[in-house]
Structure formats: structure tokens, C-alpha cells
Design a protein around this motif. Structure first.
Motif, PDB file in Angstrom:
ATOM      1  N   VAL A  19       0.857  -1.189   0.000  1.00  0.00           N
ATOM      2  CA  VAL A  19       0.000   0.000   0.000  1.00  0.00           C
ATOM      3  C   VAL A  19       0.894   1.240   0.000  1.00  0.00           C
ATOM      4  O   VAL A  19       1.746   1.397   0.880  1.00  0.00           O
ATOM      5  CB  VAL A  19      -0.937   0.015   1.220  1.00  0.00           C
ATOM      6  CG1 VAL A  19      -1.724   1.316   1.266  1.00  0.00           C
ATOM      7  CG2 VAL A  19      -1.889  -1.170   1.160  1.00  0.00           C
ATOM      8  N   PRO A  20       0.760   2.117  -0.981  1.00  0.00           N
ATOM      9  CA  PRO A  20       1.694   3.230  -1.121  1.00  0.00           C
ATOM     10  C   PRO A  20       1.362   4.420  -0.223  1.00  0.00           C
ATOM     11  O   PRO A  20       0.210   4.657   0.123  1.00  0.00           O
ATOM     12  CB  PRO A  20       1.543   3.618  -2.586  1.00  0.00           C
ATOM     13  CG  PRO A  20       0.102   3.324  -2.889  1.00  0.00           C
ATOM     14  CD  PRO A  20      -0.218   2.079  -2.091  1.00  0.00           C
ATOM     15  N   LEU A  21       2.403   5.133   0.151  1.00  0.00           N
ATOM     16  CA  LEU A  21       2.247   6.480   0.679  1.00  0.00           C
ATOM     17  C   LEU A  21       2.590   7.449  -0.435  1.00  0.00           C
ATOM     18  O   LEU A  21       1.809   8.313  -0.791  1.00  0.00           O
ATOM     19  CB  LEU A  21       3.160   6.714   1.884  1.00  0.00           C
ATOM     20  CG  LEU A  21       3.235   8.156   2.377  1.00  0.00           C
ATOM     21  CD1 LEU A  21       1.861   8.649   2.835  1.00  0.00           C
ATOM     22  CD2 LEU A  21       4.260   8.303   3.490  1.00  0.00           C
ATOM     23  N   SER A  22       3.773   7.264  -1.018  1.00  0.00           N
ATOM     24  CA  SER A  22       4.224   8.107  -2.113  1.00  0.00           C
ATOM     25  C   SER A  22       5.021   7.257  -3.089  1.00  0.00           C
ATOM     26  O   SER A  22       6.172   6.893  -2.791  1.00  0.00           O
ATOM     27  CB  SER A  22       5.090   9.246  -1.586  1.00  0.00           C
ATOM     28  OG  SER A  22       5.790   9.896  -2.645  1.00  0.00           O
ATOM     29  N   PRO A  23       4.483   6.920  -4.270  1.00  0.00           N
ATOM     30  CA  PRO A  23       5.238   6.132  -5.242  1.00  0.00           C
ATOM     31  C   PRO A  23       6.577   6.769  -5.622  1.00  0.00           C
ATOM     32  O   PRO A  23       7.504   6.062  -6.004  1.00  0.00           O
ATOM     33  CB  PRO A  23       4.283   6.080  -6.447  1.00  0.00           C
ATOM     34  CG  PRO A  23       2.919   6.200  -5.852  1.00  0.00           C
ATOM     35  CD  PRO A  23       3.086   7.159  -4.699  1.00  0.00           C
ATOM     36  N   MET A  56      -2.565  19.766  -5.253  1.00  0.00           N
ATOM     37  CA  MET A  56      -1.416  19.504  -6.120  1.00  0.00           C
ATOM     38  C   MET A  56      -1.615  18.167  -6.825  1.00  0.00           C
ATOM     39  O   MET A  56      -1.999  17.188  -6.201  1.00  0.00           O
ATOM     40  CB  MET A  56      -0.126  19.470  -5.299  1.00  0.00           C
ATOM     41  CG  MET A  56       1.113  19.153  -6.119  1.00  0.00           C
ATOM     42  SD  MET A  56       2.599  18.972  -5.083  1.00  0.00           S
ATOM     43  CE  MET A  56       2.799  20.658  -4.527  1.00  0.00           C
ATOM     44  N   PRO A  57      -1.363  18.092  -8.139  1.00  0.00           N
ATOM     45  CA  PRO A  57      -1.528  16.813  -8.828  1.00  0.00           C
ATOM     46  C   PRO A  57      -0.506  15.797  -8.364  1.00  0.00           C
ATOM     47  O   PRO A  57       0.639  16.137  -8.075  1.00  0.00           O
ATOM     48  CB  PRO A  57      -1.308  17.176 -10.305  1.00  0.00           C
ATOM     49  CG  PRO A  57      -0.474  18.418 -10.270  1.00  0.00           C
ATOM     50  CD  PRO A  57      -0.943  19.165  -9.043  1.00  0.00           C
ATOM     51  N   ALA A  58      -0.922  14.529  -8.257  1.00  0.00           N
ATOM     52  CA  ALA A  58       0.006  13.476  -7.857  1.00  0.00           C
ATOM     53  C   ALA A  58       1.152  13.394  -8.842  1.00  0.00           C
ATOM     54  O   ALA A  58       0.955  13.452 -10.052  1.00  0.00           O
ATOM     55  CB  ALA A  58      -0.734  12.140  -7.782  1.00  0.00           C
ATOM     56  N   GLY A  59       2.354  13.252  -8.323  1.00  0.00           N
ATOM     57  CA  GLY A  59       3.523  13.196  -9.185  1.00  0.00           C
ATOM     58  C   GLY A  59       3.963  14.557  -9.687  1.00  0.00           C
ATOM     59  O   GLY A  59       4.860  14.664 -10.514  1.00  0.00           O
ATOM     60  N   GLY A  60       3.363  15.622  -9.161  1.00  0.00           N
ATOM     61  CA  GLY A  60       3.662  16.950  -9.655  1.00  0.00           C
ATOM     62  C   GLY A  60       4.795  17.644  -8.953  1.00  0.00           C
ATOM     63  O   GLY A  60       4.981  18.848  -9.121  1.00  0.00           O
ATOM     64  N   PHE A  61       5.575  16.928  -8.139  1.00  0.00           N
ATOM     65  CA  PHE A  61       6.627  17.593  -7.394  1.00  0.00           C
ATOM     66  C   PHE A  61       8.017  17.098  -7.766  1.00  0.00           C
ATOM     67  O   PHE A  61       8.976  17.306  -7.049  1.00  0.00           O
ATOM     68  CB  PHE A  61       6.408  17.453  -5.882  1.00  0.00           C
ATOM     69  CG  PHE A  61       6.428  16.038  -5.371  1.00  0.00           C
ATOM     70  CD1 PHE A  61       7.519  15.558  -4.666  1.00  0.00           C
ATOM     71  CD2 PHE A  61       5.356  15.199  -5.577  1.00  0.00           C
ATOM     72  CE1 PHE A  61       7.532  14.263  -4.179  1.00  0.00           C
ATOM     73  CE2 PHE A  61       5.358  13.908  -5.092  1.00  0.00           C
ATOM     74  CZ  PHE A  61       6.451  13.440  -4.396  1.00  0.00           C
ATOM     75  N   ALA A 104      -0.437  14.541  -1.879  1.00  0.00           N
ATOM     76  CA  ALA A 104      -1.248  14.429  -3.083  1.00  0.00           C
ATOM     77  C   ALA A 104      -1.242  13.004  -3.624  1.00  0.00           C
ATOM     78  O   ALA A 104      -2.275  12.489  -4.081  1.00  0.00           O
ATOM     79  CB  ALA A 104      -0.728  15.399  -4.142  1.00  0.00           C
ATOM     80  N   GLU A 105      -0.080  12.345  -3.566  1.00  0.00           N
ATOM     81  CA  GLU A 105       0.002  10.971  -4.048  1.00  0.00           C
ATOM     82  C   GLU A 105      -0.798  10.030  -3.156  1.00  0.00           C
ATOM     83  O   GLU A 105      -1.479   9.122  -3.645  1.00  0.00           O
ATOM     84  CB  GLU A 105       1.463  10.529  -4.130  1.00  0.00           C
ATOM     85  CG  GLU A 105       2.226  11.223  -5.243  1.00  0.00           C
ATOM     86  CD  GLU A 105       3.624  10.684  -5.447  1.00  0.00           C
ATOM     87  OE1 GLU A 105       4.140  10.834  -6.557  1.00  0.00           O
ATOM     88  OE2 GLU A 105       4.187  10.100  -4.494  1.00  0.00           O
ATOM     89  N   CYS A 106      -0.713  10.255  -1.844  1.00  0.00           N
ATOM     90  CA  CYS A 106      -1.505   9.449  -0.915  1.00  0.00           C
ATOM     91  C   CYS A 106      -2.991   9.663  -1.159  1.00  0.00           C
ATOM     92  O   CYS A 106      -3.778   8.713  -1.187  1.00  0.00           O
ATOM     93  CB  CYS A 106      -1.133   9.808   0.521  1.00  0.00           C
ATOM     94  SG  CYS A 106      -2.060   8.898   1.773  1.00  0.00           S
TER      95      CYS A 106
END
Length: 277
Positions: free
Chosen positions: A15-19, A154-159, A123-125
Motif C-alpha cells: 500500500v503506497p504512501l508516495s510512489p 497539487m496533482p500526484a507526481g507533480g513535485f 497528493a500521491e496518498c
């Protein structure tokens, strides 16, 4: 505890927190136990006998441990920095060299994470929960809900950050002068529940607690932590050893050599109180 190099072990099924930052690792009672399990899991360790020879060949004498005075050692709870420094002095007494190095990239990377990365993780979570476990959103701990809300859409993966990649490359060149980077793992004493019950207290403590360990994530390094002391509150203190991207086997070999000098957590700190009940 071992944090493998990002991408080395698959995270599918976890289970991911942040891919972006998630890595799989191992928790065990000793570095020796981790080293025993590692070749049975690691997809790149295809010669177990060669790995065992590496473990047996590494010694502390001549080992270069990088010590950065900035960021990693600032704002530690009483007894944390002192306990780690005392452990490093023991290793130095057996022939290791403590090498002072500057790593300004770490402070800048930490600032990037504080300003942008924290929201990206949230955002990823949030994206995972919304798509896979939407029924959980209404039952989350209020502090977790607050962290997700703080992402501000913020879009996931946007950082992902080009500057961060340049900092990692620059840090890698500096760290080529040493075998490992050494620092306290968590610079603060574990807080009481009441201290982190509200969002303000949680955010402050969370930032301080993650300050040292997040650098290895942002620079895509592998890292190992060994319990080596107790702070003034009597809580365990960890020595964090960080190595370059992909150097997981050598990190374990060096960590095992250091553990042979310092002793295992059980030998050094004794039996945890709950284990004696």
C-alpha cells in the motif's frame, strides 16, 4: 532497518504512501539478520557466495565515515547527537576515519521537500485513497486528513524537481570521498501522544523527525540504521549510515563490520521493557 535504493525492490502489492519516494526494506534484530535475508530477496544479488565473501572481507579499519556538521546534527533532542557521536568515536578507535565534509545540497534538498515535496507526498496518498479506498476517506485520523488537505490540490507526481536531480548529482560527487555518510537517524525523542494530537504539534514534530532520513530518499541513496544509544529520556537512538545509489551490498557489509564493533541493539541497549513482561 534497511532502506534499499529506490527502484531496486518492487513495491507492487505494498500500500503506497508516495510512489515517488516509497522503497521496500527490511526490519530485523541485527544487521547480521538483514544481511542473511537480503540475498534471498534481492533480484540483483545473483551470487550468494560472492555476497558472503564481501561480508566477511570488510573491516572497520580504514573505513571513511563522512560527518556533516550542518542539518543532520542540528536541533537534536538531548542525548541524541551525543549518543551517536560516542558510537562513532568507538568505531574510530578501531581504525575508522571520521571525515568532516560539507554537504550544502542536503539543506537545499530538505527545503525543497518542505516547500513542495510534502504536498506532493500528500497528493500521491490522496490520489491512491480516492481511487482505491474511497470508503476510508471518512474514517482517517484527523491529522492524516489535515495532511492530505494541505496538499492544496497539487496533482500526484507533480513535485518532481530538476533542481533536486542536480543537487543529488552534486552530493554524489562530494560523497565519493567517503565510504558512508553517518548521522543520527531520527534527531528527536519520540513524542508523547498528546504532543502530536493536534495538527500544529504533529506538523512540527513530523518535520523534525523526518529531517535526516528524507535526505537519502530525495538523493535516491540506500541507508541503514543501527540502534546505538539511549537519549536523556531513555529512548533508543539510531545511527544512520547512507551510501550511494545502488551500493546496497557494500552498505550492508560496512554496516555489519560496524555492528561487530558496537554490538547488536540487544547487546548494546538491553531488552526492551515490554519484552520482559
Amino acid at each position: 532497518g534497511l532502506k534499499t535504493t529506490v527502484g531496486r525492490w518492487q513495491t507492487a502489492g505494498i500500500v503506497p504512501l508516495s510512489p515517488t519516494y516509497d522503497t521496500a526494506g527490511l526490519l530485523a534484530r541485527s544487521v547480521a539478520d538483514i544481511a542473511f535475508a537480503f540475498p534471498g530477496i534481492d533480484p540483483e544479488c545473483d551470487d550468494i557466495e560472492r555476497f558472503r565473501q564481501l561480508l566477511a572481507s570488510v573491516e572497520v579499519a580504514g573505513l571513511k565515515l563522512g560527518i556533516c556538521d550542518d542539518l543532520f546534527w542540528d536541533d537534536c533532542s538531548p542525548g541524541v547527537a551525543e549518543g551517536v557521536k560516542a558510537a562513532l568515536d568507538e568505531v574510530a578507535a578501531r581504525g575508522a576515519k571520521l571525515v568532516r565534509i560539507a554537504l550544502p545540497e542536503a539543506a537545499e534538498a530538505s527545503e525543497i521537500y518542505s516547500k513542495v515535496g510534502r504536498g506532493g507526498v500528500a497528493a500521491e496518498c490522496s490520489a491512491f485513497l480516492s481511487s482505491r479506498l474511497p470508503e476510508w476517506l471518512g474514517s482517517l485520523d484527523p491529522v492524516v486528513t489535515g495532511r492530505i488537505s494541505a496538499s492544496g490540490g497539487m496533482p500526484a507526481g507533480g513535485f518532481s524537481n530538476r533542481r533536486l536531480a542536480k543537487l543529488a548529482a552534486s552530493a554524489g560527487r562530494r560523497l565519493a570521498a567517503v565510504d558512508l555518510l553517518a548521522a543520527p537517524t531520527v534527531p528527536v525523542t519520540p513524542p508523547a501522544v498528546a504532543e502530536v494530537a493536534g495538527m500544529d504539534g504533529y506538523r512540527s514534530m513530523n518535520t523534525r523527525a523526518l529531517k535526516n532520513s528524507c535526505v537519502a530518499n530525495m538523493f535516491e541513496m540506500c541507508a541503514l540504521t543501527l540502534p546505538v544509544a539511549r537519549d536523556q529520556a531513555g529512548m533508543p537512538v539510531g545511527l544512520q549510515l547512507m551510501a550511494r545509489h545502488g551500493a546496497d551490498e557494500r552498505l550492508l557489509a560496512l554496516g555489519l563490520a560496524i555492528e561487530k564493533v558496537l554490538g547488536t541493539a540487544r547487546e548494546r541497549l538491553g531488552t526492551p521493557p515490554l519484552c520482559r513482561l
